[in-house]
Design a protein around this motif. Structure first.
Motif, PDB file in Angstrom:
ATOM      1  N   GLU A   1       0.820  -1.211   0.000  1.00  0.00           N
ATOM      2  CA  GLU A   1       0.000   0.000   0.000  1.00  0.00           C
ATOM      3  C   GLU A   1       0.856   1.264   0.000  1.00  0.00           C
ATOM      4  OE1 GLU A   1      -2.512  -0.374   3.393  1.00  0.00           O
ATOM      5  OE2 GLU A   1      -3.495  -2.212   2.672  1.00  0.00           O
ATOM      6  N   MET A   2       2.172   1.107   0.206  1.00  0.00           N
ATOM      7  CA  MET A   2       3.122   2.219   0.276  1.00  0.00           C
ATOM      8  C   MET A   2       2.670   3.289   1.265  1.00  0.00           C
ATOM      9  SD  MET A   2       5.746   1.372  -1.371  1.00  0.00           S
ATOM     10  CE  MET A   2       6.659   2.892  -1.448  1.00  0.00           C
ATOM     11  N   LYS A   3       2.448   2.845   2.486  1.00  0.00           N
ATOM     12  CA  LYS A   3       2.100   3.779   3.551  1.00  0.00           C
ATOM     13  C   LYS A   3       2.699   3.303   4.868  1.00  0.00           C
ATOM     14  CE  LYS A   3      -2.369   1.714   4.851  1.00  0.00           C
ATOM     15  NZ  LYS A   3      -3.830   1.962   4.968  1.00  0.00           N
ATOM     16  N   ASP A   4       2.748   4.224   5.832  1.00  0.00           N
ATOM     17  CA  ASP A   4       3.317   3.912   7.141  1.00  0.00           C
ATOM     18  C   ASP A   4       2.530   2.814   7.840  1.00  0.00           C
ATOM     19  OD1 ASP A   4       5.182   5.858   6.712  1.00  0.00           O
ATOM     20  OD2 ASP A   4       4.174   7.390   7.920  1.00  0.00           O
ATOM     21  N   ALA A   5       3.250   2.045   8.662  1.00  0.00           N
ATOM     22  CA  ALA A   5       2.610   0.959   9.398  1.00  0.00           C
ATOM     23  C   ALA A   5       3.400   0.689  10.679  1.00  0.00           C
ATOM     24  CB  ALA A   5       2.546  -0.305   8.537  1.00  0.00           C
ATOM     25  N   ILE A   6       2.780  -0.077  11.548  1.00  0.00           N
ATOM     26  CA  ILE A   6       3.429  -0.544  12.779  1.00  0.00           C
ATOM     27  C   ILE A   6       3.554  -2.062  12.685  1.00  0.00           C
ATOM     28  CG2 ILE A   6       3.250  -0.763  15.291  1.00  0.00           C
ATOM     29  CD1 ILE A   6       3.827   2.060  14.427  1.00  0.00           C
ATOM     30  N   ILE A   7       4.723  -2.558  13.061  1.00  0.00           N
ATOM     31  CA  ILE A   7       4.945  -3.998  12.997  1.00  0.00           C
ATOM     32  C   ILE A   7       5.327  -4.543  14.368  1.00  0.00           C
ATOM     33  CG2 ILE A   7       7.374  -3.725  12.344  1.00  0.00           C
ATOM     34  CD1 ILE A   7       7.101  -6.275  10.654  1.00  0.00           C
ATOM     35  N   GLU A   8       4.772  -5.687  14.697  1.00  0.00           N
ATOM     36  CA  GLU A   8       5.179  -6.459  15.873  1.00  0.00           C
ATOM     37  C   GLU A   8       5.501  -7.865  15.367  1.00  0.00           C
ATOM     38  OE1 GLU A   8       2.713  -6.179  19.433  1.00  0.00           O
ATOM     39  OE2 GLU A   8       1.683  -4.463  18.533  1.00  0.00           O
ATOM     40  N   VAL A   9       6.760  -8.239  15.435  1.00  0.00           N
ATOM     41  CA  VAL A   9       7.200  -9.525  14.889  1.00  0.00           C
ATOM     42  C   VAL A   9       6.929 -10.644  15.890  1.00  0.00           C
ATOM     43  CG1 VAL A   9       9.128 -10.834  13.944  1.00  0.00           C
ATOM     44  CG2 VAL A   9       8.979  -8.357  13.545  1.00  0.00           C
ATOM     45  N   LYS A  10       6.099 -11.571  15.480  1.00  0.00           N
ATOM     46  CA  LYS A  10       5.786 -12.725  16.327  1.00  0.00           C
ATOM     47  C   LYS A  10       6.598 -13.934  15.849  1.00  0.00           C
ATOM     48  CE  LYS A  10       2.626 -10.234  18.371  1.00  0.00           C
ATOM     49  NZ  LYS A  10       2.848  -9.715  19.737  1.00  0.00           N
ATOM     50  N   GLY A  11       6.393 -15.057  16.506  1.00  0.00           N
ATOM     51  CA  GLY A  11       7.077 -16.279  16.083  1.00  0.00           C
ATOM     52  C   GLY A  11       8.185 -16.671  17.035  1.00  0.00           C
ATOM     53  N   ARG A  12       9.063 -17.556  16.550  1.00  0.00           N
ATOM     54  CA  ARG A  12      10.117 -18.135  17.389  1.00  0.00           C
ATOM     55  C   ARG A  12      11.470 -17.589  16.954  1.00  0.00           C
ATOM     56  NH1 ARG A  12       8.461 -24.096  15.722  1.00  0.00           N
ATOM     57  NH2 ARG A  12       8.647 -22.992  13.736  1.00  0.00           N
ATOM     58  N   HIS A  13      12.046 -16.741  17.797  1.00  0.00           N
ATOM     59  CA  HIS A  13      13.291 -16.081  17.432  1.00  0.00           C
ATOM     60  C   HIS A  13      14.269 -16.109  18.602  1.00  0.00           C
ATOM     61  CE1 HIS A  13      11.118 -14.666  13.912  1.00  0.00           C
ATOM     62  NE2 HIS A  13      10.177 -14.213  14.714  1.00  0.00           N
ATOM     63  N   ASP A  14      15.556 -16.071  18.276  1.00  0.00           N
ATOM     64  CA  ASP A  14      16.592 -16.049  19.305  1.00  0.00           C
ATOM     65  C   ASP A  14      16.656 -14.671  19.956  1.00  0.00           C
ATOM     66  OD1 ASP A  14      18.399 -18.655  18.938  1.00  0.00           O
ATOM     67  OD2 ASP A  14      17.804 -17.964  16.948  1.00  0.00           O
ATOM     68  N   PRO A  15      16.590 -14.598  21.283  1.00  0.00           N
ATOM     69  CA  PRO A  15      16.779 -13.305  21.945  1.00  0.00           C
ATOM     70  C   PRO A  15      18.223 -12.815  21.804  1.00  0.00           C
ATOM     71  CG  PRO A  15      16.604 -15.071  23.568  1.00  0.00           C
ATOM     72  CD  PRO A  15      16.270 -15.674  22.242  1.00  0.00           C
ATOM     73  N   SER A  16      19.136 -13.735  21.493  1.00  0.00           N
ATOM     74  CA  SER A  16      20.508 -13.380  21.132  1.00  0.00           C
ATOM     75  C   SER A  16      21.033 -14.464  20.208  1.00  0.00           C
ATOM     76  CB  SER A  16      21.415 -13.268  22.361  1.00  0.00           C
ATOM     77  OG  SER A  16      22.760 -12.995  21.956  1.00  0.00           O
ATOM     78  N   ILE A  17      21.563 -14.054  19.080  1.00  0.00           N
ATOM     79  CA  ILE A  17      22.091 -15.022  18.118  1.00  0.00           C
ATOM     80  C   ILE A  17      23.539 -15.378  18.427  1.00  0.00           C
ATOM     81  CG2 ILE A  17      23.048 -13.436  16.393  1.00  0.00           C
ATOM     82  CD1 ILE A  17      20.823 -16.538  15.719  1.00  0.00           C
ATOM     83  N   VAL A  18      24.147 -14.686  19.385  1.00  0.00           N
ATOM     84  CA  VAL A  18      25.574 -14.863  19.680  1.00  0.00           C
ATOM     85  C   VAL A  18      25.954 -16.316  19.960  1.00  0.00           C
ATOM     86  CG1 VAL A  18      27.478 -14.200  21.197  1.00  0.00           C
ATOM     87  CG2 VAL A  18      25.815 -12.476  20.456  1.00  0.00           C
ATOM     88  N   PRO A  19      25.276 -17.024  20.881  1.00  0.00           N
ATOM     89  CA  PRO A  19      25.721 -18.395  21.176  1.00  0.00           C
ATOM     90  C   PRO A  19      25.704 -19.321  19.961  1.00  0.00           C
ATOM     91  CG  PRO A  19      24.234 -17.609  22.885  1.00  0.00           C
ATOM     92  CD  PRO A  19      24.169 -16.613  21.761  1.00  0.00           C
ATOM     93  N   ARG A  20      24.693 -19.184  19.121  1.00  0.00           N
ATOM     94  CA  ARG A  20      24.564 -20.085  17.978  1.00  0.00           C
ATOM     95  C   ARG A  20      25.459 -19.685  16.806  1.00  0.00           C
ATOM     96  NH1 ARG A  20      18.872 -20.226  16.158  1.00  0.00           N
ATOM     97  NH2 ARG A  20      19.627 -21.866  14.779  1.00  0.00           N
ATOM     98  N   ILE A  21      26.006 -18.475  16.849  1.00  0.00           N
ATOM     99  CA  ILE A  21      26.878 -18.056  15.751  1.00  0.00           C
ATOM    100  C   ILE A  21      28.307 -18.540  15.965  1.00  0.00           C
ATOM    101  CG2 ILE A  21      27.883 -15.818  16.438  1.00  0.00           C
ATOM    102  CD1 ILE A  21      26.786 -14.687  13.812  1.00  0.00           C
ATOM    103  N   VAL A  22      28.632 -18.997  17.178  1.00  0.00           N
ATOM    104  CA  VAL A  22      29.996 -19.446  17.485  1.00  0.00           C
ATOM    105  C   VAL A  22      30.474 -20.531  16.515  1.00  0.00           C
ATOM    106  CG1 VAL A  22      31.410 -20.659  19.202  1.00  0.00           C
ATOM    107  CG2 VAL A  22      30.015 -18.694  19.887  1.00  0.00           C
ATOM    108  N   PRO A  23      29.719 -21.627  16.299  1.00  0.00           N
ATOM    109  CA  PRO A  23      30.183 -22.626  15.330  1.00  0.00           C
ATOM    110  C   PRO A  23      30.192 -22.122  13.891  1.00  0.00           C
ATOM    111  CG  PRO A  23      27.986 -23.188  16.107  1.00  0.00           C
ATOM    112  CD  PRO A  23      28.483 -22.066  16.970  1.00  0.00           C
ATOM    113  N   VAL A  24      29.371 -21.133  13.584  1.00  0.00           N
ATOM    114  CA  VAL A  24      29.370 -20.557  12.231  1.00  0.00           C
ATOM    115  C   VAL A  24      30.658 -19.777  11.996  1.00  0.00           C
ATOM    116  CG1 VAL A  24      28.110 -19.098  10.600  1.00  0.00           C
ATOM    117  CG2 VAL A  24      26.847 -20.388  12.343  1.00  0.00           C
ATOM    118  N   VAL A  25      31.084 -19.023  13.010  1.00  0.00           N
ATOM    119  CA  VAL A  25      32.344 -18.280  12.917  1.00  0.00           C
ATOM    120  C   VAL A  25      33.508 -19.258  12.723  1.00  0.00           C
ATOM    121  CG1 VAL A  25      33.963 -16.870  14.255  1.00  0.00           C
ATOM    122  CG2 VAL A  25      31.531 -16.283  14.207  1.00  0.00           C
ATOM    123  N   GLU A  26      33.519 -20.340  13.488  1.00  0.00           N
ATOM    124  CA  GLU A  26      34.554 -21.351  13.305  1.00  0.00           C
ATOM    125  C   GLU A  26      34.536 -21.904  11.890  1.00  0.00           C
ATOM    126  OE1 GLU A  26      34.769 -23.202  17.858  1.00  0.00           O
ATOM    127  OE2 GLU A  26      34.223 -24.469  16.163  1.00  0.00           O
TER     128      GLU A  26
END
Length: 359
Positions: A313-338
Motif C-alpha cells: 500500500e506504500m504507507k506507514d505501518a506498525i509492525i510487531e514480529v511474532k514467532g520463534r526467534h533467538d533473543p541473542s544469536i551470539v551463542p549459535r553463531i559461534v560454530p558458524v564463525v569457526e
C-alpha cells in the motif's frame, strides 16, 4: 553468489521455510576420513531449541551425506549434504508479509529482485548457516590433518564481558554452557542479560572471538588474496556480523609503533614475542595463532512495536514480529564463525599446495 572459495569451494542452498537446506563441498582432497557423525557434532552446536536463550524452533538438523564419500572416506568428488526442515511454521509471517521488518534484509531483497520469500526471510535467514557449518565441519577435519585447530568463544553479550582466559579454556569451556563462553564465571551474567531482553520482547548482541592454532607461515598473498582480507570477507559474510577485527584491530589505532610491533625471536623456528597482529602480516600468515573477533548485532526480530511501511500500500505501518526467534544469536553463531575461518584456511592450504588432490 551462493558459492564460497576458490580451490576448496562451498555452495549452500535452501530456504528457512522450504523443505530442506544443504551444502556441496568441491575441492576436498580424496582420502579424508569423514562420516555423518563428524558433521552432526558441529550442527548440534548450531541448532535451535537448546534452551531458553535460543529460539524455540525445534529442528533436529540431521545431516544426510548424498555423495562424495565412500567407505568412510572422501572420493575427491563433490560432497553433497542435506538437512531437512522439520519444525516449519510460517503462519506468523502471513500477517506481516507486506511489512518491511526493521533490521532485516527485506527491503534489500525487494529492491534487488522485485520479489522475496517473506517466510522467515528465505535465504537471508540465519538458517542458511546450516550449510556453512556442514562445509566447515569438513574443512575442520581436513585442517586437523595438518595440525590446525579453529576455536571460537563468546567474549561479550550486551554489556557483560568475559575475563581473561587461556587457550585451554577456549578449547574446552564453550562446550559446557549455553552461551558458549570460555570464562565460566561470566556465564550466568550473560544468560541473565539474554533473558532480561527476552522478557522485555527485545534482543541483545555481543562479540565472538576465534583463534586458529597451528597455521603455518606463508599462507596468503601480499596484494590481492591477502589472508586477513579473505578472513574479514568471510566473517562479514555472516548475516548478523557488523564488524570484524584481526589481532588488536581497532585498538591498534591508539598505539605507537613501538607498542604495536611484534618482535621476532628464534625458538627452533621464527616466532614473535607478542601477537598483536593476530598472526598475519602483509596479508600472509606468520605461524603465530590467528586471532579474529566479530561484532554480532542484536537479533532484529523483536516483539516490541516498531515503525515501518506497508510496501503493497506504500504507507506507514506498525509492525510487531511474532514467532520463534533467538533473543541473542551470539551463542549459535559461534560454530558458524569457526566454520567460516576453517573454510578460508582450508582454501588457502589447498591453494598453497600443502593439501593435494589426495591425502
Amino acid at each position: 553468489m551462493n558459492t564460497f572459495g576458490r580451490a576448496f569451494r562451498l555452495t549452500t542452498f535452501g530456504e528457512s521455510h522450504g523443505p530442506a537446506v544443504g551444502a556441496v563441498v568441491d575441492g576436498c582432497p580424496a582420502g579424508l576420513e569423514i562420516c555423518e557423525g563428524d558433521i552432526q557434532a558441529e550442527l548440534d552446536r548450531r541448532r535451535p531449541g537448546q534452551g531458553a536463550v535460543t529460539s524455540k524452533r525445534s529442528e533436529p538438523d540431521r545431516v544426510e551425506i548424498l555423495s562424495g564419500v565412500f567407505e568412510g572416506k572422501t572420493t575427491g568428488m563433490p560432497v553433497a549434504m542435506l538437512v531437512r526442515n522439520v519444525d516449519v511454521d510460517s503462519s506468523s509471517y502471513e500477517p506481516i508479509k507486506d511489512l518491511l521488518r526493521p533490521g532485516h534484509a527485506d527491503y534489500g531483497y525487494l529492491a534487488k529482485y522485485g520479489f522475496r520469500d517473506y517466510r522467515g526471510g528465505g535465504r537471508s535467514s540465519g538458517r542458511e548457516t546450516v550449510g556453512r557449518v556442514m562445509g566447515g565441519a569438513i574443512a575442520k577435519k581436513l585442517l586437523s590433518r595438518a595440525g590446525i585447530g579453529v576455536y571460537a568463544h563468546t567474549v561479550s553479550i550486551h554489556d557483560v564481558k568475559a575475563g581473561e582466559v587461556t587457550l585451554e579454556d577456549v578449547i574446552k569451556n564453550p562446550y559446557t554452557n549455553r552461551v558458549r563462553c570460555a570464562d565460566l564465571s561470566a556465564v550466568r551474567a550473560m544468560e541473565d542479560a539474554i533473558m532480561r531482553a527476552k522478557q522485555e520482547g527485545d534482543s541483545v548482541g555481543g562479540i565472538v572471538e576465534v583463534i586458529a592454532t597451528g597455521v603455518p607461515a606463508g599462507l596468503g598473498s601480499p596484494v590481492f588474496g591477502k589472508l586477513d582480507a579473505d578472513l574479514a570477507g568471510a566473517l562479514m559474510g555472516i548475516g548478523a556480523v557488523k564488524g570484524v577485527e584481526i589481532g588488536l584491530g581497532f585498538r591498534s589505532a591508539e598505539l605507537r609503533g613501538s607498542e604495536m610491533n611484534d618482535e621476532f625471536y628464534v625458538d627452533g623456528e621464527v616466532k614473535t614475542r607478542t601477537n598483536r597482529a593476530g598472526g598475519i602480516l602483509g596479508g600472509i600468515s606468520t605461524g603465530m595463532p590467528i586471532v579474529c573477533r566479530v561484532a554480532v548485532k542484536p537479533t532484529p526480530s523483536i516483539s516490541i512495536p516498531q515503525r515501518t511501511i506497508n510496501v503493497k500500500e506504500m504507507k506507514d505501518a506498525i509492525i510487531e514480529v511474532k514467532g520463534r526467534h533467538d533473543p541473542s544469536i551470539v551463542p549459535r553463531i559461534v560454530p558458524v564463525v569457526e566454520a567460516m575461518v576453517a573454510l578460508v584456511l582450508a582454501d588457502h592450504m589447498v591453494l598453497s599446495g600443502k593439501m593435494g588432490p589426495r591425502l
